[in-house]
Design an enzyme around this catalytic site. Structure first.
Site, PDB file in Angstrom:
ATOM      1  N   ASP A 116     -95.582   0.603 -35.366  1.00  0.00           N
ATOM      2  CA  ASP A 116     -95.170   1.635 -34.411  1.00  0.00           C
ATOM      3  C   ASP A 116     -93.678   1.616 -34.103  1.00  0.00           C
ATOM      4  OD1 ASP A 116     -97.510   3.135 -33.850  1.00  0.00           O
ATOM      5  OD2 ASP A 116     -98.310   1.438 -32.735  1.00  0.00           O
ATOM      6  N   ASP A 175    -102.039   7.896 -37.090  1.00  0.00           N
ATOM      7  CA  ASP A 175    -100.853   7.821 -36.236  1.00  0.00           C
ATOM      8  C   ASP A 175     -99.617   7.392 -37.016  1.00  0.00           C
ATOM      9  OD1 ASP A 175    -103.416   7.083 -35.164  1.00  0.00           O
ATOM     10  OD2 ASP A 175    -102.516   6.588 -33.245  1.00  0.00           O
ATOM     11  N   THR A 235    -113.374   5.375 -37.074  1.00  0.00           N
ATOM     12  CA  THR A 235    -112.580   5.778 -35.921  1.00  0.00           C
ATOM     13  C   THR A 235    -112.467   4.586 -34.987  1.00  0.00           C
ATOM     14  OG1 THR A 235    -112.196   7.531 -34.295  1.00  0.00           O
ATOM     15  CG2 THR A 235    -114.398   6.571 -34.350  1.00  0.00           C
ATOM     16  N   ARG A 247    -106.077  14.009 -30.811  1.00  0.00           N
ATOM     17  CA  ARG A 247    -104.693  13.564 -30.955  1.00  0.00           C
ATOM     18  C   ARG A 247    -104.404  13.136 -32.393  1.00  0.00           C
ATOM     19  NH1 ARG A 247    -104.454  10.410 -27.010  1.00  0.00           N
ATOM     20  NH2 ARG A 247    -104.340   8.334 -27.921  1.00  0.00           N
ATOM     21  N   TRP A 251    -101.185  13.994 -34.698  1.00  0.00           N
ATOM     22  CA  TRP A 251    -100.312  13.098 -35.466  1.00  0.00           C
ATOM     23  C   TRP A 251    -100.159  13.605 -36.899  1.00  0.00           C
ATOM     24  CZ3 TRP A 251     -98.232  10.930 -31.675  1.00  0.00           C
ATOM     25  CH2 TRP A 251     -98.850  10.079 -30.753  1.00  0.00           C
TER      26      TRP A 251
END
Length: 412
Positions: A116, A175, A235, A247, A251
């Site tokens: 991230d 993400d 998931t 969401r 992404w």
């Protein structure tokens, strides 16, 4: 000569007409956008006043502030929001607040334990470099961080590893598409194409393995680290393995729109458009376009612990959609472009309404209400979230640039 002059004048007329058409489609006024930016600036100053010097805002839950350390994946969003608001509202105090936080965030440039770093460092230091031009202060941080992120890429699975915890073999989440911009910009800064090559390879592998036939995305793909074989499609934050976590679709939409901008490869544009069409045509998308936390909420069984909360909205997903659709509309032609742009405008307008935007001094100082972090984990349920604010403000700043005749997206 006369014929040449005629065609030249005709071309200029066409260009002017095209520009007029592009300008005329902006239906939100400059006053409206500036009002939202000014109100958000006042709101975030309250949040700044209650935030400890070495902590980062995370959420406001049950009347209590929740902060994180710099190693939390969301740490870069708060200084990034301050920087966007400095850009949009012109308040020097917001830049000062952001720069104070960057001092406590800088050490994460050495963090090789997370994927991230794009969220953490590019949203913060990237915006700081872009706005101040201070290469001496920010360039080294970004390049060290980009190398840390690149260290998580491996040739066999051909993707950047997301999680290093749990029973996953080599987990990659959708993400991670968002962190690729950090690498493409590192190539811009250095002239080294290797960063961009990793980003493109990750994006290509993700197209191959992460999407269903309807262009909805799985949340997690688990790979065999040694062979690259897909072991499982799961998931972690969505309703169930085959559901479309809202969401996560955001992404994907944002990530492939960005990858087209950075590479001009048509495959990424087509992917972004297909994802956008899936979102906007889904029968469970509410009229105000702010999605339920999962598009497949109606398939949740009555004995599920999430059943009673299945109709919760996720404003963080809506903010992502708004910013991404504004950009995607710029690369798309005809009625599709008009649709994407008008939907982005509708989202900005609706997110700016009292239904989703907090009154001044309320909501713990966060700008938007009603986001959902991870409902199956009972984590951050129907609360404000720092990244919802970030992408909402990004959408406002992008729209303001269009009103001013400027480019929508500004890189390093």
């Amino acid at each position: 000569m006369r014929l040449y002059t005629f065609f030249l004048l005709a071309a200029l007329c066409f260009i002017q007409t095209t520009e007029a058409q592009n300008t005329s489609k902006l239906t939100l006024s400059k006053d409206f956008i500036e009002q939202q930016l000014q109100e958000a600036s006042h709101q975030i100053k309250y949040l700044a006043s209650v935030t400890p010097e070495d902590k980062f805002p995370k959420t406001f839950e049950n009347g209590q502030q929740k902060f994180s350390n710099s190693d939390w994946w969301c740490s870069g969003f708060y200084p990034g929001t301050l920087l966007y608001l400095y850009e949009g509202a012109g308040d020097q105090g917001l830049l000062d607040l952001a720069q104070q936080k960057l001092k406590h965030l800088e050490k994460e440039k050495h963090n090789t334990g997370t994927h991230d770093l794009g969220f953490m460092l590019y949203c913060s230091f990237g915006n700081a470099l872009r706005l101040t031009g201070d290469s001496a202060a920010y360039k080294e941080v970004l390049l060290t961080g980009a190398n840390s992120l690149a260290s998580r890429y491996h040739d066999k699975p051909k993707v950047i590893k997301s999680w290093s915890w749990g029973s996953w073999n080599y987990a990659v989440i959708i993400d991670n598409m968002m962190n690729l911009e950090f690498l493409t910009q590192a190539s811009h800064i250095t002239g080294n194409p290797q960063y961009r090559k990793i980003a493109e390879t990750h994006a290509n592998t993700t197209i191959k393995n992460h999407f269903r036939e309807d262009f909805s995305s799985y949340h997690v793909i688990d790979y065999d680290e040694h062979t690259g074989k897909v072991l499982a499609k799961k998931t972690h934050q969505g309703a169930f393995d085959e559901s479309a976590w809202s969401r996560g679709q955001g992404w994907a939409l944002y990530g492939y729109t960005m990858m087209y901008r950075e590479t001009k490869k048509k495959a990424y544009l087509r992917q972004a458009q297909k994802i956008a069409d899936y979102i906007l045509s889904h029968p469970n998308l509410p009229a105000d376009l702010v999605p339920y936390w999962d598009f497949d909420k109606d398939k949740i069984s009555t004995d599920s612990k999430t059943y009673e909360q299945r109709d919760l909205r996720d404003v963080s997903a809506a903010a992502l959609y708004a910013s991404a659709l504004l950009e995607l509309a710029q690369y798309t032609k005809g009625t599709k472009s008009t649709t994407y742009f008008s939907k982005a405008e509708q989202l900005i307008q609706n997110l700016s309404s009292p239904t989703y935007k907090a009154a001044q001094g309320e909501n713990g100082g966060y700008i938007l209400k009603h986001s959902v972090g991870a409902l199956p984990l009972n984590s951050e349920v129907d609360v404000p979230l720092t990244y919802a604010d970030y992408y909402y403000i990004e959408a406002l700043v992008r729209y303001k640039r269009l009103l001013e005749g400027d480019v929508l997206v500004k890189g390093l």
